[in-house]
Design a protein around this motif. Structure first.
Motif, PDB file in Angstrom:
ATOM      1  N   THR A 107      35.321  32.620  38.973  1.00 25.70           N
ATOM      2  CA  THR A 107      36.609  32.087  38.543  1.00 25.70           C
ATOM      3  C   THR A 107      37.562  33.219  38.160  1.00 25.70           C
ATOM      4  O   THR A 107      38.741  33.201  38.517  1.00 25.70           O
ATOM      5  N   ALA A 108      37.036  34.210  37.445  1.00 23.58           N
ATOM      6  CA  ALA A 108      37.865  35.353  37.048  1.00 23.58           C
ATOM      7  C   ALA A 108      38.328  36.141  38.268  1.00 23.58           C
ATOM      8  O   ALA A 108      39.473  36.597  38.322  1.00 23.58           O
ATOM      9  N   ALA A 109      37.459  36.291  39.262  1.00 25.61           N
ATOM     10  CA  ALA A 109      37.846  37.007  40.481  1.00 25.61           C
ATOM     11  C   ALA A 109      38.899  36.227  41.272  1.00 25.61           C
ATOM     12  O   ALA A 109      39.839  36.812  41.813  1.00 25.61           O
ATOM     13  N   GLY A 110      38.763  34.918  41.326  1.00 28.35           N
ATOM     14  CA  GLY A 110      39.766  34.095  42.003  1.00 28.35           C
ATOM     15  C   GLY A 110      41.114  34.157  41.311  1.00 28.35           C
ATOM     16  O   GLY A 110      42.164  34.299  41.957  1.00 28.35           O
ATOM     17  N   PHE A 111      41.110  34.087  39.989  1.00 28.23           N
ATOM     18  CA  PHE A 111      42.352  34.205  39.243  1.00 28.23           C
ATOM     19  C   PHE A 111      42.933  35.609  39.383  1.00 28.23           C
ATOM     20  O   PHE A 111      44.153  35.777  39.490  1.00 28.23           O
ATOM     21  N   GLY A 112      42.068  36.619  39.420  1.00 35.85           N
ATOM     22  CA  GLY A 112      42.538  37.988  39.632  1.00 35.85           C
ATOM     23  C   GLY A 112      43.193  38.159  40.993  1.00 35.85           C
ATOM     24  O   GLY A 112      44.201  38.857  41.131  1.00 35.85           O
ATOM     25  N   ALA A 113      42.640  37.509  42.018  1.00 36.86           N
ATOM     26  CA  ALA A 113      43.232  37.583  43.359  1.00 36.86           C
ATOM     27  C   ALA A 113      44.610  36.917  43.390  1.00 36.86           C
ATOM     28  O   ALA A 113      45.553  37.450  43.986  1.00 36.86           O
ATOM     29  N   LEU A 114      44.743  35.773  42.726  1.00 38.27           N
ATOM     30  CA  LEU A 114      46.046  35.108  42.663  1.00 38.27           C
ATOM     31  C   LEU A 114      47.059  35.949  41.896  1.00 38.27           C
ATOM     32  O   LEU A 114      48.226  36.051  42.296  1.00 38.27           O
ATOM     33  N   GLY A 174      44.341  42.997  35.587  1.00 39.71           N
ATOM     34  CA  GLY A 174      44.899  42.264  34.460  1.00 39.71           C
ATOM     35  C   GLY A 174      44.496  40.796  34.461  1.00 39.71           C
ATOM     36  O   GLY A 174      44.119  40.241  33.432  1.00 39.71           O
ATOM     37  N   GLY A 175      44.574  40.147  35.606  1.00 41.13           N
ATOM     38  CA  GLY A 175      44.185  38.745  35.708  1.00 41.13           C
ATOM     39  C   GLY A 175      42.698  38.526  35.486  1.00 41.13           C
ATOM     40  O   GLY A 175      42.284  37.570  34.831  1.00 41.13           O
ATOM     41  N   PHE A 176      41.883  39.432  36.027  1.00 36.98           N
ATOM     42  CA  PHE A 176      40.432  39.328  35.871  1.00 36.98           C
ATOM     43  C   PHE A 176      40.038  39.462  34.405  1.00 36.98           C
ATOM     44  O   PHE A 176      39.288  38.643  33.874  1.00 36.98           O
ATOM     45  N   VAL A 177      40.566  40.486  33.741  1.00 33.56           N
ATOM     46  CA  VAL A 177      40.226  40.712  32.333  1.00 33.56           C
ATOM     47  C   VAL A 177      40.760  39.583  31.460  1.00 33.56           C
ATOM     48  O   VAL A 177      40.064  39.102  30.560  1.00 33.56           O
ATOM     49  N   TRP A 178      41.969  39.122  31.734  1.00 34.85           N
ATOM     50  CA  TRP A 178      42.533  38.036  30.943  1.00 34.85           C
ATOM     51  C   TRP A 178      41.690  36.767  31.070  1.00 34.85           C
ATOM     52  O   TRP A 178      41.441  36.076  30.090  1.00 34.85           O
ATOM     53  N   MET A 179      41.235  36.481  32.283  1.00 35.99           N
ATOM     54  CA  MET A 179      40.424  35.278  32.487  1.00 35.99           C
ATOM     55  C   MET A 179      39.060  35.415  31.814  1.00 35.99           C
ATOM     56  O   MET A 179      38.535  34.436  31.289  1.00 35.99           O
TER      57      MET A 179
END
Length: 77
Positions: free
Chosen positions: A5-12, A68-73
């Protein structure tokens, strides 16, 4: 599942960051002088505009967005 999920959010987030970077570095330097000449703030034909953007800066923006997205998630869950 947490990392997926974190990787998917990081990609977005990476796509959004790269798109924003392209708009700021490429579209705005071309569009702002055109807009200013249309509204009469500057004389028409009084200057030129140019924009150059390299793939390295887009990649850096995407990488920073992904991290940033990965760490935030991860912190969020």
């Amino acid at each position: 599942m947490r990392y997926l999920t974190a990787a998917g959010f990081g990609a977005l987030t990476a796509i959004a960051t790269a798109t924003l970077w392209i708009v700021v570095r490429f579209v705005l330097p071309l569009a702002v002088p055109l807009f200013l000449s249309r509204i009469g703030a500057i004389q028409s034909g009084s200057g030129g505009a140019g924009a150059v953007i390299g793939s390295a800066s887009i990649l850096l923006a995407a990488l920073l967005g992904f991290v940033g997205g990965f760490v935030w998630m991860l912190w969020r869950r």
